[in-house]
Design a protein around this motif. Structure first.
Motif, PDB file in Angstrom:
ATOM      1  N   SER A 165      68.093 -26.328 -70.330  1.00 23.31           N
ATOM      2  CA  SER A 165      67.964 -24.879 -69.852  1.00 23.31           C
ATOM      3  C   SER A 165      68.754 -23.799 -70.849  1.00 23.31           C
ATOM      4  N   ASP A 166      69.672 -24.472 -71.404  1.00 28.67           N
ATOM      5  CA  ASP A 166      70.375 -23.691 -72.378  1.00 28.67           C
ATOM      6  C   ASP A 166      71.135 -24.684 -73.612  1.00 28.67           C
ATOM      7  N   HIS A 167      71.835 -23.861 -74.515  1.00 32.39           N
ATOM      8  CA  HIS A 167      72.665 -24.937 -75.602  1.00 32.39           C
ATOM      9  C   HIS A 167      73.730 -25.831 -74.869  1.00 32.39           C
ATOM     10  N   THR A 168      74.361 -25.047 -73.988  1.00 37.82           N
ATOM     11  CA  THR A 168      75.464 -25.715 -73.420  1.00 37.82           C
ATOM     12  C   THR A 168      74.893 -26.934 -72.709  1.00 37.82           C
ATOM     13  N   GLU A 169      74.040 -27.198 -71.875  1.00 43.82           N
ATOM     14  CA  GLU A 169      73.268 -28.114 -71.270  1.00 43.82           C
ATOM     15  C   GLU A 169      72.899 -28.840 -72.216  1.00 43.82           C
ATOM     16  N   ALA A 170      72.281 -28.558 -73.355  1.00 45.80           N
ATOM     17  CA  ALA A 170      71.746 -29.711 -74.483  1.00 45.80           C
ATOM     18  C   ALA A 170      72.707 -30.173 -75.046  1.00 45.80           C
ATOM     19  N   LEU A 171      73.975 -29.452 -75.338  1.00 49.63           N
ATOM     20  CA  LEU A 171      75.047 -30.407 -76.037  1.00 49.63           C
ATOM     21  C   LEU A 171      75.591 -31.155 -75.107  1.00 49.63           C
ATOM     22  N   GLN A 172      75.741 -30.888 -73.761  1.00 50.87           N
ATOM     23  CA  GLN A 172      76.527 -31.752 -72.710  1.00 50.87           C
ATOM     24  C   GLN A 172      75.565 -33.199 -72.742  1.00 50.87           C
ATOM     25  N   ARG A 173      74.362 -32.894 -72.803  1.00 52.89           N
ATOM     26  CA  ARG A 173      73.196 -34.055 -72.698  1.00 52.89           C
ATOM     27  C   ARG A 173      73.512 -35.072 -73.873  1.00 52.89           C
ATOM     28  N   VAL A 174      73.851 -34.308 -75.131  1.00 49.95           N
ATOM     29  CA  VAL A 174      74.035 -35.176 -76.248  1.00 49.95           C
ATOM     30  C   VAL A 174      75.544 -35.778 -76.088  1.00 49.95           C
ATOM     31  N   MET A 175      76.477 -35.264 -75.570  1.00 50.18           N
ATOM     32  CA  MET A 175      77.803 -35.794 -75.222  1.00 50.18           C
ATOM     33  C   MET A 175      77.703 -36.873 -74.391  1.00 50.18           C
ATOM     34  N   GLU A 176      76.836 -36.828 -73.466  1.00 49.71           N
ATOM     35  CA  GLU A 176      76.759 -38.006 -72.476  1.00 49.71           C
ATOM     36  C   GLU A 176      75.826 -39.085 -72.805  1.00 49.71           C
ATOM     37  N   SER A 177      74.966 -38.801 -73.916  1.00 49.45           N
ATOM     38  CA  SER A 177      74.235 -40.054 -74.317  1.00 49.45           C
ATOM     39  C   SER A 177      74.672 -41.069 -75.575  1.00 49.45           C
ATOM     40  N   VAL A 178      75.866 -40.420 -76.099  1.00 47.64           N
ATOM     41  CA  VAL A 178      76.593 -41.005 -77.347  1.00 47.64           C
ATOM     42  C   VAL A 178      77.708 -41.602 -76.812  1.00 47.64           C
ATOM     43  N   SER A 212      76.143 -21.164 -81.706  1.00 46.61           N
ATOM     44  CA  SER A 212      76.100 -21.672 -80.330  1.00 46.61           C
ATOM     45  C   SER A 212      76.482 -23.029 -80.178  1.00 46.61           C
ATOM     46  N   GLY A 213      76.001 -23.642 -80.964  1.00 40.09           N
ATOM     47  CA  GLY A 213      76.351 -25.339 -81.098  1.00 40.09           C
ATOM     48  C   GLY A 213      77.732 -25.195 -81.476  1.00 40.09           C
ATOM     49  N   ILE A 214      78.327 -24.420 -82.321  1.00 41.94           N
ATOM     50  CA  ILE A 214      79.573 -24.739 -82.522  1.00 41.94           C
ATOM     51  C   ILE A 214      80.593 -24.106 -81.386  1.00 41.94           C
ATOM     52  N   ALA A 215      80.444 -23.192 -80.795  1.00 42.84           N
ATOM     53  CA  ALA A 215      80.814 -22.693 -79.620  1.00 42.84           C
ATOM     54  C   ALA A 215      80.973 -23.675 -78.435  1.00 42.84           C
ATOM     55  N   VAL A 216      79.801 -24.322 -78.105  1.00 43.50           N
ATOM     56  CA  VAL A 216      79.682 -25.401 -77.158  1.00 43.50           C
ATOM     57  C   VAL A 216      80.369 -26.586 -77.516  1.00 43.50           C
ATOM     58  N   ALA A 217      80.433 -27.243 -78.728  1.00 39.99           N
ATOM     59  CA  ALA A 217      81.071 -28.194 -79.133  1.00 39.99           C
ATOM     60  C   ALA A 217      82.637 -28.214 -79.290  1.00 39.99           C
ATOM     61  N   ARG A 218      82.987 -26.781 -79.750  1.00 38.89           N
ATOM     62  CA  ARG A 218      84.403 -26.740 -79.572  1.00 38.89           C
ATOM     63  C   ARG A 218      85.014 -26.682 -78.014  1.00 38.89           C
ATOM     64  N   LYS A 219      83.936 -26.131 -77.112  1.00 37.07           N
ATOM     65  CA  LYS A 219      84.596 -26.008 -75.932  1.00 37.07           C
ATOM     66  C   LYS A 219      84.626 -27.506 -75.110  1.00 37.07           C
ATOM     67  N   LEU A 220      83.464 -28.280 -75.568  1.00 37.92           N
ATOM     68  CA  LEU A 220      83.339 -29.721 -74.994  1.00 37.92           C
ATOM     69  C   LEU A 220      84.426 -30.625 -75.516  1.00 37.92           C
ATOM     70  N   LEU A 221      84.619 -30.578 -76.687  1.00 36.96           N
ATOM     71  CA  LEU A 221      85.555 -31.658 -77.538  1.00 36.96           C
ATOM     72  C   LEU A 221      86.702 -30.685 -78.292  1.00 36.96           C
ATOM     73  N   PRO A 222      87.663 -29.888 -77.472  1.00 39.26           N
ATOM     74  CA  PRO A 222      88.470 -29.207 -78.025  1.00 39.26           C
ATOM     75  C   PRO A 222      89.675 -29.727 -79.184  1.00 39.26           C
ATOM     76  N   GLU A 223      89.913 -31.060 -78.806  1.00 40.45           N
ATOM     77  CA  GLU A 223      90.784 -31.850 -79.851  1.00 40.45           C
ATOM     78  C   GLU A 223      90.010 -32.384 -81.161  1.00 40.45           C
ATOM     79  N   VAL A 224      88.859 -32.359 -80.993  1.00 41.78           N
ATOM     80  CA  VAL A 224      88.209 -33.159 -82.102  1.00 41.78           C
ATOM     81  C   VAL A 224      87.930 -32.117 -83.332  1.00 41.78           C
ATOM     82  N   PRO A 225      88.504 -32.382 -84.525  1.00 44.93           N
ATOM     83  CA  PRO A 225      88.100 -31.528 -85.455  1.00 44.93           C
ATOM     84  C   PRO A 225      86.622 -31.248 -85.866  1.00 44.93           C
ATOM     85  N   GLN A 226      86.193 -29.645 -86.026  1.00 45.50           N
ATOM     86  CA  GLN A 226      84.904 -29.280 -86.133  1.00 45.50           C
ATOM     87  C   GLN A 226      84.775 -28.709 -87.664  1.00 45.50           C
TER      88      GLN A 226
END
Length: 373
Positions: free
Chosen positions: A40-53, A102-116
């Motif tokens: 539905s949006d980039h947040t959901e898309a990135l969450q799906r990526v994180m769940e699949s790897v 958008s991708g950067i914002a979501v990834a930083r939120k979902l993976l705050p301890e990982v260098p981006q």
């Protein structure tokens, strides 16, 4: 290092997980925000990526960012200041930088301890000298509105130039290569010792070679004429030159395979489009031979460059006097080296891998510098 590479578009997220040089997983989330889409949006898309790897041991996330302006000449660790700088560049890349943000914002939120880390398409071309990036317009206007040549496809040109040097068995620092990235978008680059010294795209990806739907180079007066005489609005002209020009404008098709078939059947429009496409390539090859003072290799890459022998042959036809001779049998077979024996300039076909180049640059950026002795 385990690295997740993200290429976030306006309606898609392409991802690839590397463990060293090995690919652990890859995929594409499409039609984001559209009815029946994958998310539905980039947040959901990135969450799906994180769940699949498998993110265990993840060392970094690498983001493809199209436009880095004049500020970013290498892969850059992302912080709030970098995000603001990329936002400031949105007027130069209104279709590409916002999705990346958008991708950067979501990834930083979902993976705050990982260098981006941001890897910019434009960064490779920051080595082009001033006389290769300046436009001969009012200098105050150019400075105020950041008008200059930036170039794009930098990760592809960097990767392909290095792979070409390896194919030749030469150190990349001692190799002169003309790289031809020919996909739906297309650009040429002159690479001297692993440094870009000239490239065909300009302030935007519209300039240079004939492309699938983009015009490439044209007289600026065409725009004035279409506005003043034909009565088209600036938005209509921009849409025409970016979406209904190039091969699409000349033939109604933007797929080189279709144009080839039509050309073989004697279609005049397709024949003209093919000839215009290849002539423009030849003109840039000649220009970059002059810029480099000669080349060790000319390398074709991307969808058309890797898969259409007729384009490779036509683009370099008649250049024997410059030491460039394509072997028709090698070319037809799609070998990695397609030049004839005795050709002074080696002609190569190298598959590009922009995700691998992004991962390489991310790892290089985050790896500690060796201790000084």
């Amino acid at each position: 290092m385990k690295i997740l590479v993200l290429n976030t578009g306006s309606s898609s997220v392409k991802y690839r997980l590397f463990d060293g040089t090995d690919t652990e997983a890859k995929g594409l989330i499409e039609r984001i925000g559209e009815p029946g889409g994958d998310a539905s949006d980039h947040t959901e898309a990135l969450q799906r990526v994180m769940e699949s790897v498998d993110l265990n041991g993840l060392g970094a996330v690498g983001h493809r960012v199209v436009h880095g302006g004049s500020k970013f000449g290498s892969a850059t660790v992302i912080d709030d200041e970098v995000v603001q700088s990329v936002e400031d560049l949105v007027p130069l890349a209104p279709l590409h930088n916002p999705p990346a943000l958008s991708g950067i914002a979501v990834a930083r939120k979902l993976l705050p301890e990982v260098p981006q880390v941001a890897v910019f398409d434009t960064a490779f071309h920051q080595s082009i000298p001033a006389d290769g990036v300046a436009y001969a317009i009012d200098a105050d206007l150019a400075s105020r509105w950041q008008i200059r040549r930036y170039g794009f496809h930098g990760t592809s040109h960097a990767y392909v130039a290095r792979e070409t040097a390896a194919l030749l068995g030469r150190p990349v620092e001692d190799t002169k290569v003309i790289t031809l990235h020919l996909g739906n978008g297309a650009s040429a680059c002159a690479v001297d010792g692993s440094r870009s010294v000239a490239t065909s795209m300009g302030m935007s990806p519209l300039a240079g070679l004939v492309m699938g739907t983009r015009s490439g180079d044209l007289d600026p007066t065409v725009i004035f004429h279409l506005h003043r005489v034909a009565g088209l609005s600036l938005d209509e002209i921009e849409h025409s030159l970016t979406r209904n020009a190039g091969l699409q404008g000349l033939t109604g098709d933007n797929d080189m395979r279709t144009i080839q078939r039509r050309r073989d059947e004697g279609d005049e429009a397709a024949t003209l489009a093919f000839d215009v496409y290849c002539r423009r390539l030849k003109e840039y090859v000649g220009t970059y031979l002059a810029v480099l003072g000669g080349a060790d290799a000319i390398t074709f890459t991307a969808g058309v460059g890797e898969n259409v022998p007729a384009v490779r042959a036509a683009a370099l036809d008649g250049l024997a006097g410059l030491g460039i001779v394509v072997d028709p049998d090698r070319n037809a077979r799609g070998e990695r080296i397609i030049s004839a024996e005795g050709s002074a300039v080696t002609v190569c076909v190298v598959a590009t891998d922009e995700e691998a180049e992004i991962a390489r640059q991310v790892e290089a950026r985050l790896s500690p510098e060796p201790a000084k002795q």
